[in-house]
Design a protein around this motif. Structure first.
Motif, PDB file in Angstrom:
ATOM      1  N   TYR A 181       0.761  -1.250  -0.084  1.00  0.00           N
ATOM      2  CA  TYR A 181       0.001  -0.014   0.026  1.00  0.00           C
ATOM      3  C   TYR A 181       0.884   1.099   0.138  1.00  0.00           C
ATOM      4  O   TYR A 181       0.632   2.012  -0.760  1.00  0.00           O
ATOM      5  CB  TYR A 181      -0.819  -0.176   1.225  1.00  0.00           C
ATOM      6  N   GLN A 182       1.744   1.238   0.781  1.00  0.00           N
ATOM      7  CA  GLN A 182       2.776   2.495   1.018  1.00  0.00           C
ATOM      8  C   GLN A 182       3.497   2.668  -0.095  1.00  0.00           C
ATOM      9  O   GLN A 182       3.569   3.855  -0.762  1.00  0.00           O
ATOM     10  CB  GLN A 182       3.849   2.272   2.174  1.00  0.00           C
ATOM     11  N   ARG A 183       3.977   1.587  -0.806  1.00  0.00           N
ATOM     12  CA  ARG A 183       4.658   1.729  -2.116  1.00  0.00           C
ATOM     13  C   ARG A 183       4.083   2.298  -3.077  1.00  0.00           C
ATOM     14  O   ARG A 183       4.685   3.213  -3.928  1.00  0.00           O
ATOM     15  CB  ARG A 183       5.277   0.334  -2.509  1.00  0.00           C
ATOM     16  N   LEU A 184       2.795   1.853  -3.258  1.00  0.00           N
ATOM     17  CA  LEU A 184       1.588   2.384  -4.241  1.00  0.00           C
ATOM     18  C   LEU A 184       1.616   3.906  -3.935  1.00  0.00           C
ATOM     19  O   LEU A 184       1.640   4.757  -4.962  1.00  0.00           O
ATOM     20  CB  LEU A 184       0.503   1.847  -4.224  1.00  0.00           C
ATOM     21  N   MET A 185       1.505   4.389  -2.813  1.00  0.00           N
ATOM     22  CA  MET A 185       1.283   5.744  -2.527  1.00  0.00           C
ATOM     23  C   MET A 185       2.505   6.375  -3.066  1.00  0.00           C
ATOM     24  O   MET A 185       2.393   7.566  -3.609  1.00  0.00           O
ATOM     25  CB  MET A 185       0.720   6.052  -1.237  1.00  0.00           C
ATOM     26  N   GLU A 186       3.755   5.886  -2.937  1.00  0.00           N
ATOM     27  CA  GLU A 186       4.888   6.591  -2.852  1.00  0.00           C
ATOM     28  C   GLU A 186       5.305   6.990  -4.532  1.00  0.00           C
ATOM     29  O   GLU A 186       5.486   7.738  -4.978  1.00  0.00           O
ATOM     30  CB  GLU A 186       6.225   5.913  -2.682  1.00  0.00           C
ATOM     31  N   VAL A 187       4.679   5.727  -5.287  1.00  0.00           N
ATOM     32  CA  VAL A 187       5.190   5.729  -6.649  1.00  0.00           C
ATOM     33  C   VAL A 187       4.056   6.699  -7.419  1.00  0.00           C
ATOM     34  O   VAL A 187       4.138   7.155  -8.144  1.00  0.00           O
ATOM     35  CB  VAL A 187       4.735   4.144  -7.191  1.00  0.00           C
ATOM     36  N   ALA A 188       2.616   6.654  -6.806  1.00  0.00           N
ATOM     37  CA  ALA A 188       1.795   7.835  -7.367  1.00  0.00           C
ATOM     38  C   ALA A 188       2.314   9.242  -7.060  1.00  0.00           C
ATOM     39  O   ALA A 188       1.912  10.098  -7.949  1.00  0.00           O
ATOM     40  CB  ALA A 188       0.452   7.580  -6.547  1.00  0.00           C
ATOM     41  N   ALA A 190       5.520  10.082  -6.849  1.00  0.00           N
ATOM     42  CA  ALA A 190       6.695  10.582  -7.733  1.00  0.00           C
ATOM     43  C   ALA A 190       6.117  10.138  -9.143  1.00  0.00           C
ATOM     44  O   ALA A 190       6.841  11.094 -10.050  1.00  0.00           O
ATOM     45  CB  ALA A 190       7.803   9.395  -7.457  1.00  0.00           C
ATOM     46  N   ASP A 191       5.184   9.476  -9.612  1.00  0.00           N
ATOM     47  CA  ASP A 191       4.456   9.464 -10.909  1.00  0.00           C
ATOM     48  C   ASP A 191       5.609   9.505 -12.025  1.00  0.00           C
ATOM     49  O   ASP A 191       5.486  10.152 -12.811  1.00  0.00           O
ATOM     50  CB  ASP A 191       3.480  10.457 -11.336  1.00  0.00           C
ATOM     51  N   PRO A 192       6.236   8.187 -12.020  1.00  0.00           N
ATOM     52  CA  PRO A 192       7.538   8.350 -12.950  1.00  0.00           C
ATOM     53  C   PRO A 192       7.089   8.071 -14.488  1.00  0.00           C
ATOM     54  O   PRO A 192       7.878   8.553 -15.282  1.00  0.00           O
ATOM     55  CB  PRO A 192       8.365   6.913 -12.467  1.00  0.00           C
ATOM     56  N   SER A 193       6.008   7.635 -14.588  1.00  0.00           N
ATOM     57  CA  SER A 193       5.438   7.471 -16.247  1.00  0.00           C
ATOM     58  C   SER A 193       4.466   8.353 -16.480  1.00  0.00           C
ATOM     59  O   SER A 193       3.727   8.348 -17.685  1.00  0.00           O
ATOM     60  CB  SER A 193       4.936   6.091 -16.420  1.00  0.00           C
ATOM     61  N   GLY A 194       4.070   9.234 -15.687  1.00  0.00           N
ATOM     62  CA  GLY A 194       3.122  10.406 -15.933  1.00  0.00           C
ATOM     63  C   GLY A 194       1.721   9.806 -15.906  1.00  0.00           C
ATOM     64  O   GLY A 194       0.844  10.252 -16.724  1.00  0.00           O
TER      65      GLY A 194
END
Ligand code: GN1
Ligand code: MG
Length: 383
Positions: A181-188, A190-194
Protein backbone atom coordinates in the motif's frame (compact mmCIF):
# COMPACT_ATOMS: atom_id res chain seq x y z
CA UNK A 1 -19.14 -22.69 -20.12
CA UNK A 2 -16.46 -23.83 -22.52
CA UNK A 3 -13.21 -25.20 -21.08
CA UNK A 4 -10.46 -22.65 -20.62
CA UNK A 5 -7.11 -24.44 -20.35
CA UNK A 6 -4.16 -22.07 -20.10
CA UNK A 7 -2.86 -21.11 -23.57
CA UNK A 8 0.08 -22.71 -25.41
CA UNK A 9 1.64 -21.10 -28.50
CA UNK A 10 4.02 -21.88 -31.34
CA UNK A 11 7.51 -20.39 -31.23
CA UNK A 12 9.66 -18.84 -33.96
CA UNK A 13 12.91 -20.36 -35.26
CA UNK A 14 15.09 -18.34 -32.91
CA UNK A 15 13.22 -19.45 -29.80
CA UNK A 16 13.11 -23.03 -31.08
CA UNK A 17 16.89 -22.94 -31.40
CA UNK A 18 17.16 -21.59 -27.86
CA UNK A 19 14.93 -24.32 -26.40
CA UNK A 20 16.90 -26.95 -28.31
CA UNK A 21 20.19 -25.69 -26.95
CA UNK A 22 18.93 -25.38 -23.40
CA UNK A 23 17.25 -28.77 -23.32
CA UNK A 24 20.38 -30.46 -24.67
CA UNK A 25 22.13 -29.35 -21.51
CA UNK A 26 19.83 -31.41 -19.29
CA UNK A 27 20.05 -35.12 -18.53
CA UNK A 28 17.06 -36.15 -20.61
CA UNK A 29 16.96 -39.09 -22.96
CA UNK A 30 16.61 -38.97 -26.74
CA UNK A 31 16.55 -36.25 -29.37
CA UNK A 32 14.72 -32.91 -29.35
CA UNK A 33 11.79 -33.00 -31.80
CA UNK A 34 9.48 -30.10 -30.90
CA UNK A 35 9.07 -27.06 -28.67
CA UNK A 36 6.29 -24.65 -27.75
CA UNK A 37 5.66 -21.82 -25.32
CA UNK A 38 3.36 -22.07 -22.33
CA UNK A 39 1.85 -18.65 -21.91
CA UNK A 40 0.36 -18.66 -18.45
CA UNK A 41 2.41 -16.93 -15.76
CA UNK A 42 3.37 -13.27 -15.63
CA UNK A 43 6.96 -13.67 -14.48
CA UNK A 44 9.09 -16.55 -15.79
CA UNK A 45 9.38 -17.75 -19.40
CA UNK A 46 8.09 -21.31 -19.78
CA UNK A 47 8.47 -23.76 -22.68
CA UNK A 48 7.62 -27.39 -23.32
CA UNK A 49 10.08 -29.58 -25.22
CA UNK A 50 9.32 -32.97 -26.76
CA UNK A 51 12.07 -35.56 -26.96
CA UNK A 52 12.03 -38.85 -28.87
CA UNK A 53 13.84 -41.75 -27.20
CA UNK A 54 15.69 -44.49 -29.11
CA UNK A 55 12.66 -46.81 -28.87
CA UNK A 56 10.50 -44.17 -30.60
CA UNK A 57 8.60 -43.14 -27.47
CA UNK A 58 8.07 -39.43 -26.96
CA UNK A 59 8.35 -37.58 -23.66
CA UNK A 60 7.77 -33.94 -22.82
CA UNK A 61 9.68 -31.69 -20.45
CA UNK A 62 9.15 -28.22 -19.01
CA UNK A 63 11.95 -25.70 -19.43
CA UNK A 64 11.83 -22.48 -17.55
CA UNK A 65 13.98 -19.40 -17.35
CA UNK A 66 13.79 -17.69 -13.97
CA UNK A 67 13.07 -13.98 -14.25
CA UNK A 68 15.95 -12.41 -12.39
CA UNK A 69 14.47 -8.93 -12.37
CA UNK A 70 11.81 -10.35 -10.08
CA UNK A 71 13.87 -13.03 -8.34
CA UNK A 72 17.04 -11.12 -7.55
CA UNK A 73 18.77 -14.30 -6.36
CA UNK A 74 17.69 -17.05 -8.79
CA UNK A 75 20.03 -19.57 -7.21
CA UNK A 76 18.25 -19.08 -3.89
CA UNK A 77 15.04 -19.90 -5.75
CA UNK A 78 16.67 -23.09 -7.03
CA UNK A 79 17.88 -24.07 -3.55
CA UNK A 80 14.34 -23.65 -2.23
CA UNK A 81 12.77 -25.58 -5.10
CA UNK A 82 15.27 -28.43 -4.69
CA UNK A 83 14.54 -28.58 -0.99
CA UNK A 84 10.77 -28.53 -1.47
CA UNK A 85 10.63 -31.08 -4.31
CA UNK A 86 12.90 -33.51 -2.44
CA UNK A 87 10.90 -33.16 0.75
CA UNK A 88 7.59 -33.71 -1.04
CA UNK A 89 8.93 -36.74 -2.87
CA UNK A 90 10.15 -38.21 0.40
CA UNK A 91 6.88 -37.53 2.12
CA UNK A 92 4.68 -38.90 -0.64
CA UNK A 93 6.78 -42.05 -0.72
CA UNK A 94 7.31 -42.69 2.97
CA UNK A 95 4.56 -40.97 4.88
CA UNK A 96 1.49 -40.39 2.74
CA UNK A 97 1.50 -43.40 0.51
CA UNK A 98 -2.13 -42.95 -0.38
CA UNK A 99 -1.73 -39.39 -1.66
CA UNK A 100 -1.54 -40.51 -5.29
CA UNK A 101 -0.94 -38.00 -8.02
CA UNK A 102 2.38 -36.91 -9.44
CA UNK A 103 5.19 -34.78 -8.10
CA UNK A 104 7.48 -32.25 -9.71
CA UNK A 105 11.05 -33.40 -10.32
CA UNK A 106 14.05 -31.41 -11.46
CA UNK A 107 16.47 -32.88 -13.99
CA UNK A 108 20.20 -32.52 -13.45
CA UNK A 109 22.04 -30.37 -15.92
CA UNK A 110 25.47 -30.19 -17.44
CA UNK A 111 27.82 -29.02 -14.69
CA UNK A 112 26.20 -31.15 -12.02
CA UNK A 113 23.49 -28.82 -10.80
CA UNK A 114 19.73 -28.66 -11.26
CA UNK A 115 20.05 -25.59 -13.46
CA UNK A 116 22.10 -24.42 -16.42
CA UNK A 117 23.08 -21.02 -17.77
CA UNK A 118 21.44 -19.89 -20.99
CA UNK A 119 23.44 -18.63 -23.99
CA UNK A 120 22.60 -15.03 -23.13
CA UNK A 121 22.82 -15.69 -19.40
CA UNK A 122 19.97 -16.48 -17.09
CA UNK A 123 19.18 -19.48 -14.96
CA UNK A 124 17.23 -22.29 -16.62
CA UNK A 125 15.76 -25.43 -15.09
CA UNK A 126 13.99 -28.50 -16.40
CA UNK A 127 10.99 -30.23 -14.83
CA UNK A 128 9.05 -33.32 -15.78
CA UNK A 129 5.84 -32.55 -17.64
CA UNK A 130 2.77 -33.74 -15.73
CA UNK A 131 0.84 -35.55 -18.46
CA UNK A 132 -2.89 -36.04 -18.91
CA UNK A 133 -3.57 -32.78 -17.10
CA UNK A 134 -4.55 -29.20 -17.81
CA UNK A 135 -4.16 -26.02 -15.87
CA UNK A 136 -7.17 -23.72 -15.97
CA UNK A 137 -7.26 -19.94 -15.93
CA UNK A 138 -10.97 -20.01 -15.19
CA UNK A 139 -12.63 -22.73 -13.14
CA UNK A 140 -15.43 -24.51 -14.99
CA UNK A 141 -17.16 -26.43 -12.24
CA UNK A 142 -17.32 -26.85 -8.48
CA UNK A 143 -15.49 -30.18 -8.65
CA UNK A 144 -12.39 -28.46 -10.00
CA UNK A 145 -12.67 -25.79 -7.31
CA UNK A 146 -13.02 -28.38 -4.54
CA UNK A 147 -10.11 -30.40 -5.87
CA UNK A 148 -7.79 -27.43 -6.29
CA UNK A 149 -8.50 -26.17 -2.79
CA UNK A 150 -7.99 -29.59 -1.28
CA UNK A 151 -4.69 -29.88 -3.18
CA UNK A 152 -3.38 -26.59 -1.81
CA UNK A 153 -4.41 -27.60 1.73
CA UNK A 154 -2.55 -30.91 1.27
CA UNK A 155 0.42 -29.02 -0.10
CA UNK A 156 0.56 -26.87 3.04
CA UNK A 157 0.38 -30.05 5.08
CA UNK A 158 3.19 -31.64 3.03
CA UNK A 159 5.60 -28.75 3.56
CA UNK A 160 4.52 -28.02 7.15
CA UNK A 161 7.49 -29.85 8.67
CA UNK A 162 10.20 -28.26 6.53
CA UNK A 163 12.53 -26.33 8.82
CA UNK A 164 11.79 -22.64 8.08
CA UNK A 165 15.51 -21.85 8.20
CA UNK A 166 16.08 -24.12 5.20
CA UNK A 167 14.03 -21.80 3.00
CA UNK A 168 15.25 -18.43 1.86
CA UNK A 169 12.91 -15.50 1.37
CA UNK A 170 12.98 -15.38 -2.43
CA UNK A 171 11.04 -12.10 -2.55
CA UNK A 172 11.26 -10.14 0.69
CA UNK A 173 7.99 -8.88 2.21
CA UNK A 174 6.09 -10.58 -0.62
CA UNK A 175 2.68 -10.42 1.07
CA UNK A 176 3.31 -7.39 3.24
CA UNK A 177 0.08 -5.69 2.19
CA UNK A 178 0.80 -2.59 4.24
CA UNK A 179 4.12 -2.12 2.52
CA UNK A 180 2.48 -2.75 -0.87
CA UNK A 181 0.00 0.00 0.00
CA UNK A 182 2.71 2.46 1.04
CA UNK A 183 4.76 1.69 -2.05
CA UNK A 184 1.76 2.43 -4.28
CA UNK A 185 1.26 5.79 -2.61
CA UNK A 186 4.95 6.63 -3.03
CA UNK A 187 4.93 5.68 -6.70
CA UNK A 188 1.71 7.65 -7.28
CA UNK A 189 3.39 10.66 -5.69
CA UNK A 190 6.59 10.33 -7.75
CA UNK A 191 4.56 9.42 -10.88
CA UNK A 192 7.53 8.20 -12.98
CA UNK A 193 5.42 7.46 -16.09
CA UNK A 194 3.03 10.42 -15.90
CA UNK A 195 0.04 8.10 -15.48
CA UNK A 196 -1.12 8.98 -11.95
CA UNK A 197 -3.59 11.65 -13.11
CA UNK A 198 -5.65 9.07 -14.98
CA UNK A 199 -5.99 6.65 -12.06
CA UNK A 200 -7.37 8.99 -9.40
CA UNK A 201 -10.46 6.81 -8.93
CA UNK A 202 -8.38 3.66 -8.45
CA UNK A 203 -6.10 5.41 -5.94
CA UNK A 204 -9.13 6.62 -4.05
CA UNK A 205 -10.50 3.08 -4.00
CA UNK A 206 -7.27 1.85 -2.41
CA UNK A 207 -7.29 4.65 0.19
CA UNK A 208 -10.83 3.76 1.17
CA UNK A 209 -9.59 0.26 2.05
CA UNK A 210 -6.59 1.31 4.12
CA UNK A 211 -8.08 -0.17 7.27
CA UNK A 212 -7.93 -3.67 5.76
CA UNK A 213 -4.25 -3.82 4.81
CA UNK A 214 -2.86 -4.60 8.27
CA UNK A 215 -5.34 -7.19 9.47
CA UNK A 216 -3.38 -10.37 8.76
CA UNK A 217 -0.02 -8.67 9.35
CA UNK A 218 -1.08 -7.59 12.84
CA UNK A 219 -2.22 -11.13 13.63
CA UNK A 220 1.12 -12.51 12.46
CA UNK A 221 3.00 -9.92 14.53
CA UNK A 222 1.05 -10.70 17.70
CA UNK A 223 1.33 -14.45 17.17
CA UNK A 224 -2.43 -14.89 16.97
CA UNK A 225 -1.96 -16.07 13.38
CA UNK A 226 0.89 -18.57 13.08
CA UNK A 227 3.60 -18.27 10.50
CA UNK A 228 3.74 -21.46 8.41
CA UNK A 229 5.48 -22.64 5.27
CA UNK A 230 3.13 -21.70 2.48
CA UNK A 231 2.99 -21.67 -1.31
CA UNK A 232 2.36 -17.93 -1.71
CA UNK A 233 1.22 -18.08 -5.34
CA UNK A 234 -1.89 -20.24 -5.31
CA UNK A 235 -3.45 -19.08 -8.53
CA UNK A 236 -5.87 -21.64 -9.83
CA UNK A 237 -3.58 -22.23 -12.82
CA UNK A 238 -0.86 -23.42 -10.46
CA UNK A 239 -2.59 -26.73 -9.90
CA UNK A 240 -2.60 -29.47 -12.51
CA UNK A 241 -6.06 -30.99 -13.00
CA UNK A 242 -6.62 -34.40 -14.59
CA UNK A 243 -8.30 -33.93 -17.99
CA UNK A 244 -10.66 -36.85 -17.50
CA UNK A 245 -11.49 -36.99 -13.82
CA UNK A 246 -11.07 -33.30 -12.87
CA UNK A 247 -8.97 -34.46 -9.93
CA UNK A 248 -6.12 -32.25 -8.79
CA UNK A 249 -2.91 -34.09 -9.48
CA UNK A 250 -0.03 -31.80 -8.61
CA UNK A 251 0.66 -28.31 -7.30
CA UNK A 252 3.23 -26.44 -9.40
CA UNK A 253 5.19 -23.14 -9.33
CA UNK A 254 7.25 -23.57 -6.18
CA UNK A 255 9.29 -20.37 -6.54
CA UNK A 256 7.69 -18.53 -3.65
CA UNK A 257 7.36 -21.38 -1.16
CA UNK A 258 8.54 -19.73 2.06
CA UNK A 259 7.25 -18.77 5.50
CA UNK A 260 3.95 -16.88 5.37
CA UNK A 261 0.31 -17.21 6.31
CA UNK A 262 -2.05 -19.87 4.95
CA UNK A 263 -4.58 -17.05 4.62
CA UNK A 264 -2.73 -15.59 1.65
CA UNK A 265 -2.83 -18.97 -0.05
CA UNK A 266 -6.52 -19.48 0.51
CA UNK A 267 -7.31 -15.88 -0.44
CA UNK A 268 -5.44 -16.04 -3.72
CA UNK A 269 -7.17 -19.25 -4.64
CA UNK A 270 -10.54 -17.59 -4.07
CA UNK A 271 -9.43 -14.54 -6.08
CA UNK A 272 -8.59 -16.68 -9.10
CA UNK A 273 -11.33 -19.29 -8.86
CA UNK A 274 -14.60 -17.59 -7.97
CA UNK A 275 -15.06 -15.27 -10.93
CA UNK A 276 -16.10 -16.41 -14.41
CA UNK A 277 -14.08 -13.49 -15.84
CA UNK A 278 -10.40 -13.55 -16.74
CA UNK A 279 -7.94 -11.72 -14.49
CA UNK A 280 -7.60 -9.01 -17.15
CA UNK A 281 -11.25 -8.87 -18.32
CA UNK A 282 -12.13 -5.39 -19.56
CA UNK A 283 -15.88 -5.85 -19.37
CA UNK A 284 -16.28 -5.41 -15.63
CA UNK A 285 -19.91 -6.52 -15.74
CA UNK A 286 -18.57 -10.04 -16.22
CA UNK A 287 -16.72 -10.02 -12.89
CA UNK A 288 -18.75 -11.87 -10.28
CA UNK A 289 -18.43 -13.93 -7.18
CA UNK A 290 -19.91 -17.35 -7.83
CA UNK A 291 -21.03 -18.46 -4.37
CA UNK A 292 -21.11 -22.20 -5.29
CA UNK A 293 -17.45 -21.96 -6.33
CA UNK A 294 -16.55 -20.26 -3.06
CA UNK A 295 -18.40 -22.95 -1.11
CA UNK A 296 -16.56 -25.71 -2.98
CA UNK A 297 -13.23 -24.01 -2.22
CA UNK A 298 -14.04 -23.83 1.49
CA UNK A 299 -15.12 -27.47 1.60
CA UNK A 300 -12.07 -28.67 -0.32
CA UNK A 301 -9.62 -26.58 1.65
CA UNK A 302 -11.02 -27.48 5.05
CA UNK A 303 -11.06 -31.16 4.15
CA UNK A 304 -7.27 -31.18 3.99
CA UNK A 305 -6.46 -28.26 6.33
CA UNK A 306 -8.90 -28.72 9.20
CA UNK A 307 -6.48 -30.71 11.34
CA UNK A 308 -3.77 -28.09 11.43
CA UNK A 309 -5.73 -24.88 11.00
CA UNK A 310 -6.37 -22.67 14.03
CA UNK A 311 -9.70 -21.08 14.90
CA UNK A 312 -8.20 -17.60 14.35
CA UNK A 313 -7.16 -18.56 10.83
CA UNK A 314 -10.53 -20.09 9.98
CA UNK A 315 -12.21 -16.90 11.14
CA UNK A 316 -10.32 -14.90 8.52
CA UNK A 317 -10.65 -17.23 5.52
CA UNK A 318 -13.43 -15.24 3.87
CA UNK A 319 -11.75 -11.90 4.58
CA UNK A 320 -8.45 -13.21 3.17
CA UNK A 321 -10.06 -13.33 -0.29
CA UNK A 322 -10.80 -9.63 -0.09
CA UNK A 323 -7.35 -8.82 1.27
CA UNK A 324 -5.37 -10.67 -1.37
CA UNK A 325 -7.54 -9.39 -4.21
CA UNK A 326 -6.94 -5.85 -2.98
CA UNK A 327 -3.21 -6.59 -2.63
CA UNK A 328 -2.83 -7.96 -6.15
CA UNK A 329 -4.86 -5.03 -7.51
CA UNK A 330 -2.48 -2.68 -5.69
CA UNK A 331 0.50 -4.47 -7.24
CA UNK A 332 -0.96 -4.22 -10.77
CA UNK A 333 -1.70 -0.53 -10.26
CA UNK A 334 1.81 0.12 -8.90
CA UNK A 335 3.31 -1.61 -11.93
CA UNK A 336 1.10 0.43 -14.27
CA UNK A 337 2.34 3.63 -12.62
CA UNK A 338 5.95 2.45 -12.76
CA UNK A 339 5.67 1.84 -16.51
CA UNK A 340 5.07 -1.96 -16.58
CA UNK A 341 8.40 -3.11 -15.24
CA UNK A 342 7.36 -6.20 -13.23
CA UNK A 343 4.49 -8.19 -14.74
CA UNK A 344 4.63 -9.24 -18.38
CA UNK A 345 2.10 -7.26 -20.40
CA UNK A 346 0.59 -8.06 -23.80
CA UNK A 347 -1.25 -4.81 -24.59
CA UNK A 348 -1.27 -1.14 -23.56
CA UNK A 349 -2.75 -0.53 -20.11
CA UNK A 350 -2.77 -4.27 -19.45
CA UNK A 351 -1.82 -3.80 -15.79
CA UNK A 352 -4.49 -1.14 -15.39
CA UNK A 353 -7.11 -3.52 -16.81
CA UNK A 354 -5.94 -6.22 -14.41
CA UNK A 355 -6.11 -3.76 -11.52
CA UNK A 356 -9.66 -2.70 -12.36
CA UNK A 357 -10.79 -6.32 -12.57
CA UNK A 358 -9.32 -6.96 -9.10
CA UNK A 359 -10.97 -3.90 -7.59
CA UNK A 360 -14.33 -4.87 -9.09
CA UNK A 361 -13.88 -8.30 -7.53
CA UNK A 362 -13.06 -6.68 -4.16
CA UNK A 363 -16.47 -4.98 -4.36
CA UNK A 364 -18.13 -8.27 -5.21
CA UNK A 365 -16.44 -10.00 -2.27
CA UNK A 366 -17.44 -7.15 0.03
CA UNK A 367 -21.05 -7.55 -0.99
CA UNK A 368 -20.94 -11.31 -0.28
CA UNK A 369 -18.72 -11.22 2.81
CA UNK A 370 -21.42 -11.89 5.44
CA UNK A 371 -22.67 -14.92 3.49
CA UNK A 372 -19.11 -16.12 2.88
CA UNK A 373 -18.25 -15.86 6.59
CA UNK A 374 -21.42 -17.64 7.55
CA UNK A 375 -20.62 -20.51 5.21
CA UNK A 376 -17.04 -20.87 6.46
CA UNK A 377 -18.35 -20.90 10.06
CA UNK A 378 -20.81 -23.65 9.24
CA UNK A 379 -18.24 -25.93 7.61
CA UNK A 380 -15.66 -25.18 10.32
CA UNK A 381 -18.04 -26.07 13.14
CA UNK A 382 -19.14 -29.23 11.38
CA UNK A 383 -15.60 -30.52 10.76
C1 GN1 B 1 2.52 -13.63 -10.71
O1 GN1 B 1 3.75 -15.64 -12.69
P1 GN1 B 1 2.53 -15.99 -11.97
O2 GN1 B 1 1.34 -15.75 -12.82
O3 GN1 B 1 2.58 -17.38 -11.38
C2 GN1 B 1 3.03 -13.16 -9.34
C3 GN1 B 1 1.96 -13.44 -8.28
C4 GN1 B 1 0.68 -12.75 -8.66
C5 GN1 B 1 0.24 -13.19 -10.04
C6 GN1 B 1 -0.97 -12.40 -10.49
C7 GN1 B 1 6.55 -13.94 -8.25
O4 GN1 B 1 2.40 -15.02 -10.67
O5 GN1 B 1 2.40 -12.96 -7.03
O6 GN1 B 1 -0.33 -13.07 -7.73
O7 GN1 B 1 1.29 -13.00 -11.00
N1 GN1 B 1 4.26 -13.84 -9.00
C8 GN1 B 1 5.32 -13.15 -8.52
O8 GN1 B 1 -1.60 -13.06 -11.53
O9 GN1 B 1 5.29 -11.95 -8.32
MG1 MG C 1 4.24 -17.78 -10.12
Amino acid sequence: MSPSPSPVSQVDAEVLDLITRISNQFAIEGEFVAGEEIQSGHINSTYRATFEAADGSRHRYILQRINEKVFKDPLAVMRNVECVTRHINWKVLRVKKDLGGQTLNLYPGRGGRFWVSGPGGGVWRCYNCIEGCHTYDIVENTRQAFQAARAFGSFQDLVSDLPPDELEETIPAFHDTRRRYQRLMEVAEADPSGRAGSVAAELEFVRSHEADVGRVLDGLASGEIPQRITHNDTKINNVMIDEETDEAVCVIDLDTVMPGSVLYDFGDLVRTAVSPAAEDERDLSKVALRMPMFEALVEGYLESAKDFLREEEAALLAFSAKLITLEIGIRFLTDHLEGDVYFKTRRPDHNLDRCRTQFRLVEEIDAHLPAMEKFVGKVWRGR
